[in-house]
Design a protein around this motif. Structure first.
Motif, mmCIF file in Angstrom:
data_model
loop_
_atom_site.group_PDB
_atom_site.id
_atom_site.type_symbol
_atom_site.label_atom_id
_atom_site.label_comp_id
_atom_site.label_asym_id
_atom_site.label_seq_id
_atom_site.Cartn_x
_atom_site.Cartn_y
_atom_site.Cartn_z
ATOM 1 N N ASP A 1 -0.866 14.381 2.517
ATOM 2 C CA ASP A 1 -1.612 13.811 1.593
ATOM 3 C C ASP A 1 -1.309 12.243 1.293
ATOM 4 O OD1 ASP A 1 -3.144 15.958 1.091
ATOM 5 O OD2 ASP A 1 -2.484 16.704 -0.622
ATOM 6 N N PHE A 2 -0.111 12.112 1.370
ATOM 7 C CA PHE A 2 0.561 10.861 1.134
ATOM 8 C C PHE A 2 0.231 9.892 2.210
ATOM 9 C CE2 PHE A 2 3.551 7.418 2.245
ATOM 10 C CZ PHE A 2 3.700 6.651 0.968
ATOM 11 N N TRP A 3 0.375 10.238 3.403
ATOM 12 C CA TRP A 3 -0.137 9.485 4.565
ATOM 13 C C TRP A 3 -1.442 9.167 4.556
ATOM 14 C CZ3 TRP A 3 3.480 6.371 5.783
ATOM 15 C CH2 TRP A 3 5.039 6.799 5.883
ATOM 16 N N LEU A 4 -2.524 10.215 4.312
ATOM 17 C CA LEU A 4 -3.856 10.155 4.163
ATOM 18 C C LEU A 4 -4.293 9.064 3.437
ATOM 19 C CD1 LEU A 4 -6.494 11.196 5.497
ATOM 20 C CD2 LEU A 4 -6.390 13.084 3.593
ATOM 21 N N ARG A 5 -3.722 9.163 2.267
ATOM 22 C CA ARG A 5 -4.039 8.068 1.194
ATOM 23 C C ARG A 5 -3.774 6.697 1.776
ATOM 24 N NH1 ARG A 5 -5.403 9.850 -3.857
ATOM 25 N NH2 ARG A 5 -4.858 11.935 -4.153
ATOM 26 N N VAL A 6 -2.672 6.626 2.405
ATOM 27 C CA VAL A 6 -2.283 5.159 3.087
ATOM 28 C C VAL A 6 -3.165 4.946 4.114
ATOM 29 C CG1 VAL A 6 -0.595 3.801 4.465
ATOM 30 C CG2 VAL A 6 0.238 5.319 2.590
ATOM 31 N N GLU A 7 -3.475 5.984 5.017
ATOM 32 C CA GLU A 7 -4.436 5.657 6.001
ATOM 33 C C GLU A 7 -5.940 5.245 5.606
ATOM 34 O OE1 GLU A 7 -5.847 7.894 10.299
ATOM 35 O OE2 GLU A 7 -5.293 9.054 8.427
ATOM 36 N N ARG A 8 -6.364 5.609 4.418
ATOM 37 C CA ARG A 8 -7.535 5.327 3.920
ATOM 38 C C ARG A 8 -7.657 4.033 3.352
ATOM 39 N NH1 ARG A 8 -8.189 10.712 0.053
ATOM 40 N NH2 ARG A 8 -9.064 12.227 1.610
ATOM 41 N N ALA A 9 -6.445 3.381 3.227
ATOM 42 C CA ALA A 9 -6.410 1.850 2.654
ATOM 43 C C ALA A 9 -6.192 1.004 4.024
ATOM 44 C CB ALA A 9 -5.310 1.886 1.640
ATOM 45 N N ILE A 10 -5.378 1.408 4.775
ATOM 46 C CA ILE A 10 -5.185 0.896 5.975
ATOM 47 C C ILE A 10 -5.154 1.905 7.083
ATOM 48 C CG2 ILE A 10 -3.317 -0.549 7.379
ATOM 49 C CD1 ILE A 10 -2.292 -1.477 4.645
ATOM 50 N N PRO A 11 -6.398 1.698 7.842
ATOM 51 C CA PRO A 11 -6.600 2.615 9.034
ATOM 52 C C PRO A 11 -5.623 2.344 10.153
ATOM 53 C CG PRO A 11 -8.712 1.831 8.204
ATOM 54 C CD PRO A 11 -7.687 1.174 7.527
ATOM 55 N N ASN A 12 -5.072 1.187 10.375
ATOM 56 C CA ASN A 12 -3.927 0.992 11.374
ATOM 57 C C ASN A 12 -2.681 1.075 10.775
ATOM 58 O OD1 ASN A 12 -4.159 -1.456 10.102
ATOM 59 N ND2 ASN A 12 -3.720 -2.653 11.839
ATOM 60 N N VAL B 1 0.693 -0.997 0.057
ATOM 61 C CA VAL B 1 -0.028 -0.083 0.277
ATOM 62 C C VAL B 1 0.811 1.221 -0.206
ATOM 63 C CG1 VAL B 1 -1.733 1.551 1.374
ATOM 64 C CG2 VAL B 1 -2.011 -1.066 1.020
ATOM 65 N N HIS B 2 2.112 1.366 0.768
ATOM 66 C CA HIS B 2 2.972 2.375 0.891
ATOM 67 C C HIS B 2 3.563 2.847 -0.495
ATOM 68 C CE1 HIS B 2 6.310 4.896 3.208
ATOM 69 N NE2 HIS B 2 6.497 4.781 1.712
ATOM 70 N N GLU B 3 3.847 1.704 -1.171
ATOM 71 C CA GLU B 3 4.344 2.043 -2.649
ATOM 72 C C GLU B 3 3.331 2.631 -3.583
ATOM 73 O OE1 GLU B 3 7.443 2.368 -2.927
ATOM 74 O OE2 GLU B 3 7.692 1.693 -0.918
#
Length: 231
Positions: A202-213, A188-190
């Motif tokens: 914005d990058f970390w927000l996209r990661v959080e939307r995919a994996i909340p934890n 998900v990070h990549e």
């Protein structure tokens, strides 16, 4: 890329017109990277480093403590090798229909191939990693609104993954040694980098939307990733 030296700390400075904030990254090999907007003055970079010095020293100390090289693996009966977070013992047999296979909770390898065991096992990891990682890409592609052009598994040195030109995703073969949830986080990070090349909010927000934890997984990888047994 330029270099900034503050006291005894040397940083590779990466400037980008798309970046809006300063960020310091401590690479797995101990290199320090300072990401900055193109308009940021050198004085601002130095002040930011001074402000973050204690955090930087803590990160470097932690990496040094974890950097002790693991015991070299031996391809002998009973040696343990990781796969998706579990440890499997090696069983050497007189003959087998494949150089490496996972059977009955053990890695099985012909004894005659043990001297070249690392080569055969890394190939096995690569063959298993590509479809496993690609399945995870497909799981998240729609919700993250990305369409990766492909995926490659290879030795990436100190990086778990990278997003290359042409929207191709690259992953270290050792990713398949990680527990499944941690390998999933790497994927998900990549994938998020297909939208945002830098670690912006914005990058970390996209990661959080995919994996909340994601924060817990990120922290686990930072603490334990270097200790993952390699070959």
């Amino acid at each position: 890329m330029t270099t900034l030296v503050v006291d005894n700390l040397a940083f590779n400075v990466r400037r980008s017109a798309r970046r809006r904030a300063l960020e310091i990254t401590v690479e797995r090999n101990g290199d320090l990277v300072l990401s900055a907007p193109t308009t940021a003055a050198d004085e601002a970079l130095q002040a930011f480093v001074q402000h973050k010095r204690l955090w930087i020293y803590k990160q470097l100390a932690r990496q040094e403590a974890l950097a002790a090289p693991p015991r070299a693996k031996e391809f002998v009966e009973g040696e343990g090798f990781a796969y998706l977070g579990r440890n499997y013992r090696l069983r050497l047999v007189a003959e087998a229909d494949a150089p490496v296979k996972l059977q009955g909770g053990r890695f099985v390898m012909p004894k005659a191939l043990a001297p070249q065991g690392r080569e055969h096992l890394v190939r096995w990891y690569c063959e298993r990693a590509k479809p496993w990682l690609w399945a995870k890409v497909q799981t998240y592609a729609a919700r993250m609104e990305v369409a990766p052009a492909g995926l490659r598994v290879q030795d990436l040195g100190y990086r778990w993954g990278s997003c290359g030109k042409g929207d191709v995703l690259y992953f270290h073969w050792k990713t398949i040694l990680l527990p499944a949830q941690m390998a999933e986080y790497v994927v998900v990070h990549e994938m998020a980098h297909l939208h945002e090349p830098h670690h912006t909010p914005d990058f970390w927000l996209r990661v959080e939307r995919a994996i909340p934890n994601y924060a817990q997984r990120k922290a686990w990888l930072a603490e334990n990733g270097m200790a993952i047994e390699g070959l």
